[in-house]
Scaffold this motif. Structure first.
Motif, short mmCIF file in Angstrom:
data_model
loop_
_atom_site.label_atom_id
_atom_site.label_comp_id
_atom_site.label_asym_id
_atom_site.label_seq_id
_atom_site.Cartn_x
_atom_site.Cartn_y
_atom_site.Cartn_z
N GLU A 166 -9.47 -2.55 -2.33
CA GLU A 166 -9.87 -1.25 -1.80
C GLU A 166 -9.11 -0.14 -2.53
OE1 GLU A 166 -12.19 1.04 0.56
OE2 GLU A 166 -12.06 -1.09 1.05
N ARG A 167 -9.81 0.95 -2.87
CA ARG A 167 -9.16 2.08 -3.54
C ARG A 167 -8.81 3.19 -2.56
NH1 ARG A 167 -11.46 5.19 -6.79
NH2 ARG A 167 -9.69 5.60 -8.15
N GLY A 168 -9.57 3.28 -1.48
CA GLY A 168 -9.38 4.38 -0.55
C GLY A 168 -10.26 5.56 -0.92
N PHE A 169 -10.46 6.45 0.02
CA PHE A 169 -11.31 7.62 -0.21
C PHE A 169 -10.55 8.66 -1.02
CE2 PHE A 169 -13.15 11.70 1.32
CZ PHE A 169 -14.40 11.54 0.73
N VAL A 170 -9.41 9.10 -0.53
CA VAL A 170 -8.50 9.92 -1.33
C VAL A 170 -7.45 8.97 -1.89
CG1 VAL A 170 -6.83 11.80 -1.32
CG2 VAL A 170 -8.90 11.96 0.08
N THR A 171 -7.48 8.78 -3.19
CA THR A 171 -6.68 7.75 -3.81
C THR A 171 -5.28 8.24 -4.17
OG1 THR A 171 -7.30 8.27 -6.09
CG2 THR A 171 -8.81 6.84 -4.83
N LEU A 172 -4.42 7.30 -4.47
CA LEU A 172 -3.08 7.66 -4.95
C LEU A 172 -3.17 8.39 -6.29
CD1 LEU A 172 -0.10 7.53 -4.29
CD2 LEU A 172 -0.01 5.27 -5.34
N ALA A 190 0.84 -1.20 0.00
CA ALA A 190 0.00 0.00 0.00
C ALA A 190 0.87 1.24 0.00
CB ALA A 190 -0.91 0.00 1.22
N LEU A 191 0.46 2.23 -0.79
CA LEU A 191 1.13 3.52 -0.85
C LEU A 191 0.05 4.59 -0.92
CD1 LEU A 191 3.76 5.25 -1.30
CD2 LEU A 191 3.37 4.92 -3.76
N ALA A 192 0.17 5.61 -0.09
CA ALA A 192 -0.81 6.70 -0.08
C ALA A 192 -0.14 7.99 0.37
CB ALA A 192 -1.99 6.37 0.83
N ALA A 250 -6.67 13.07 10.74
CA ALA A 250 -5.45 12.30 10.57
C ALA A 250 -5.72 10.82 10.86
CB ALA A 250 -4.36 12.84 11.50
N GLN A 251 -6.53 10.55 11.87
CA GLN A 251 -6.89 9.17 12.18
C GLN A 251 -7.69 8.54 11.03
OE1 GLN A 251 -9.07 9.62 15.81
NE2 GLN A 251 -7.25 10.04 17.04
N ALA A 252 -8.63 9.31 10.48
CA ALA A 252 -9.45 8.79 9.38
C ALA A 252 -8.59 8.45 8.18
CB ALA A 252 -10.53 9.82 9.00
N ARG A 253 -7.60 9.29 7.88
CA ARG A 253 -6.69 9.02 6.77
C ARG A 253 -5.88 7.74 7.04
NH1 ARG A 253 -5.04 9.01 1.54
NH2 ARG A 253 -5.48 6.89 2.22
N PHE A 254 -5.38 7.58 8.26
CA PHE A 254 -4.58 6.39 8.58
C PHE A 254 -5.44 5.13 8.50
CE2 PHE A 254 -2.70 3.28 11.47
CZ PHE A 254 -1.41 3.21 10.95
N LEU A 255 -6.66 5.18 9.01
CA LEU A 255 -7.53 4.01 8.95
C LEU A 255 -7.89 3.66 7.51
CD1 LEU A 255 -9.85 4.83 11.97
CD2 LEU A 255 -8.11 3.03 11.85
N ASP A 256 -8.06 4.68 6.68
CA ASP A 256 -8.31 4.44 5.26
C ASP A 256 -7.11 3.75 4.62
OD1 ASP A 256 -9.94 4.58 3.01
OD2 ASP A 256 -9.23 6.57 2.42
N PHE A 257 -5.91 4.18 5.02
CA PHE A 257 -4.68 3.56 4.54
C PHE A 257 -4.61 2.09 4.99
CE2 PHE A 257 -0.08 2.72 5.37
CZ PHE A 257 0.34 2.71 4.05
N CYS A 258 -4.99 1.81 6.23
CA CYS A 258 -4.98 0.43 6.71
C CYS A 258 -5.90 -0.46 5.89
CB CYS A 258 -5.38 0.39 8.19
SG CYS A 258 -4.16 1.09 9.32
N ARG A 259 -7.03 0.09 5.46
CA ARG A 259 -7.94 -0.70 4.62
C ARG A 259 -7.30 -1.07 3.29
NH1 ARG A 259 -11.81 2.44 7.51
NH2 ARG A 259 -11.65 4.22 6.11
N LEU A 260 -6.42 -0.21 2.77
CA LEU A 260 -5.69 -0.55 1.54
C LEU A 260 -4.79 -1.76 1.77
CD1 LEU A 260 -4.48 2.96 0.27
CD2 LEU A 260 -6.54 1.72 -0.39
N ILE A 261 -4.19 -1.82 2.95
CA ILE A 261 -3.31 -2.95 3.27
C ILE A 261 -4.11 -4.24 3.39
CG2 ILE A 261 -1.75 -3.88 5.03
CD1 ILE A 261 -1.04 -0.98 5.76
N GLU A 262 -5.26 -4.15 4.03
CA GLU A 262 -6.03 -5.34 4.38
C GLU A 262 -6.89 -5.87 3.24
OE1 GLU A 262 -7.93 -3.67 7.79
OE2 GLU A 262 -5.95 -3.25 8.64
N ASN A 263 -7.20 -5.01 2.27
CA ASN A 263 -8.05 -5.42 1.16
C ASN A 263 -7.45 -4.92 -0.15
OD1 ASN A 263 -10.00 -6.01 -0.71
ND2 ASN A 263 -11.65 -4.89 0.30
N PRO A 264 -6.84 -5.81 -0.93
CA PRO A 264 -6.20 -5.40 -2.19
C PRO A 264 -7.15 -4.73 -3.18
CG PRO A 264 -5.56 -7.64 -1.60
CD PRO A 264 -6.68 -7.25 -0.68
#
Length: 388
Positions: A359-365, A128-130, A343-357
């Protein structure tokens, strides 16, 4: 949804933002500060202290002087890079090659091409990269988006962003554009991300910069024609890092439509005002949405306001109903708490990228790449114009 995984996190770059993040993320079950890299003992200790104030039983945190030492630590799962921007791309590349997941402080690199290359590397490495763009995770920012998209005051005619910030200390890397990229790249990407989300992609863009006698360029701006849903919207962005430290900073969005105006105040948004001519049904819809804005900082606030908008707002407002004046202001408190929450919401969104290939995320790369490309284009235009 809060991640149930616990990650060993290393923060590389021990400045003020690293200190903020260590404290802000400490309460998350998915976050364990495992290591910090920074050039001085004092800076590293401030980051560690910020974490231990929230997690006093967490145990020792490993310390490294160089980011590369932290990156090769086999026990680190996630690397958060809070170094100056010129180091983002090379250090992210190194971390991805080491098999780490990487959360980059904005802008993520000095060029969109460098960030795009790391995006491709992350995909090959299945990591994951964000980029840590946080403003869209705020409920007031999302509320403005919903009002714009549902055209409750009509389609947008024009908008502006005015950001008056404190002057950064002389000699700071911020003023060295070889290291920072300049204000639009280092700082402006936050607001380009919001503008692209509200108004559509950039169809035209031009920047400017004014040079002071000391050679710095503390006042910059850009005029961008955004285009979305078949409508072109001119938006002017201004950033001035000129404020006296004792004077209050101000950040102000102003959105104009044929029937009214939306304003959003605060670098971390704290006040939203809506005024104009609306039907009684539109007024009721807007009141319901504004009433749904969470009043206390929460990492789930974005999700709550999106659900409320889907439940409360019509897809298309009526155009033939009689209209009455409408005026409403929502004011939040606890600015620091809201900064931590997004900041917490962004980090949790990032964790979802790690856990689910998938997942795109809310603010994407891809969003971050587009923001950086836009900042680059405006910076190139400002450089050309100032050279005349």
């Amino acid at each position: 949804m809060i991640s149930s995984f616990r990650y060993h996190v290393g923060i590389a770059g021990a400045g003020a933002f690293a200190e903020f993040l260590a404290g802000a993320l400490a309460s998350l079950p998915s976050f364990h500060l495992f290591a910090v890299a920074g050039r001085t003992d004092a800076k590293r200790q401030r980051v560690i202290d910020a974490y231990h104030r929230r997690q006093p039983q967490a145990g020792d945190v490993r310390e490294y002087r160089e980011a590369e030492e932290l990156i090769v630590d086999p026990h680190v799962d996630i690397v958060i890079l809070t170094t100056p921007p010129h180091l983002h791309a090379p250090l992210a590349k190194r971390a991805l090659e080491e098999g780490k997941h990487v959360l980059l402080e904005k802008p993520g690199g000095l060029t969109a091409e460098a960030l795009r290359a790391n995006s491709q590397l992350a995909a090959r490495q299945n990591r994951a990269l964000a980029v840590n763009l946080v403003l869209r995770y705020h409920p007031l920012t999302e509320t403005v988006k919903q009002l714009i998209r549902r055209a409750l005051l009509g389609a947008v005619d024009y908008a502006s962003l005015h950001n008056a910030a404190h002057r950064v200390a002389e000699g700071h890397w911020f003023w060295d554009e070889r290291r920072s990229g300049g204000i639009l790249i280092e700082h402006g990407v936050h607001f380009f991300e919001v503008g692209r989300d509200w108004f559509g992609e950039a169809a035209e863009a031009r920047g400017f910069a004014l040079t002071d006698s000391d050679g710095t360029r503390p006042r910059v701006g850009a005029t961008i024609i955004h285009e979305g849903n078949g409508r072109r919207v001119p938006v002017h962005y201004y950033h001035g890092f000129t404020m006296d430290p004792a004077a209050p900073e101000s950040t102000h969005w102003d959105v104009h439509t044929p029937r009214g105006r939306i304003t959003l105040d605060g670098w971390i948004p704290m006040q939203l005002s809506v005024s104009g001519l609306v039907s009684t049904d539109e007024a009721a819809h807007m009141d319901a949405l504004l009433d749904a804005i969470p009043k206390q900082p929460s990492s789930r606030a974005l999700e709550q306001i999106r659900q409320a908008a889907d439940r409360l707002l019509p897809s298309v407002p009526r155009s033939d109903a009689p209209r009455i004046p409408y005026e409403r202001t929502v004011v939040l408190s606890d600015r620091h708490g809201w900064y931590e929450a997004i900041a917490q919401a962004r980090f949790l969104d990032f964790c979802r990228l790690i856990e689910n290939p998938n997942e795109r995320g809310f603010v994407t790369l891809q969003d971050a790449i587009a923001d950086l490309a836009l900042a680059e284009a405006c910076t190139a235009a400002e450089t050309s114009s100032s050279a005349r």
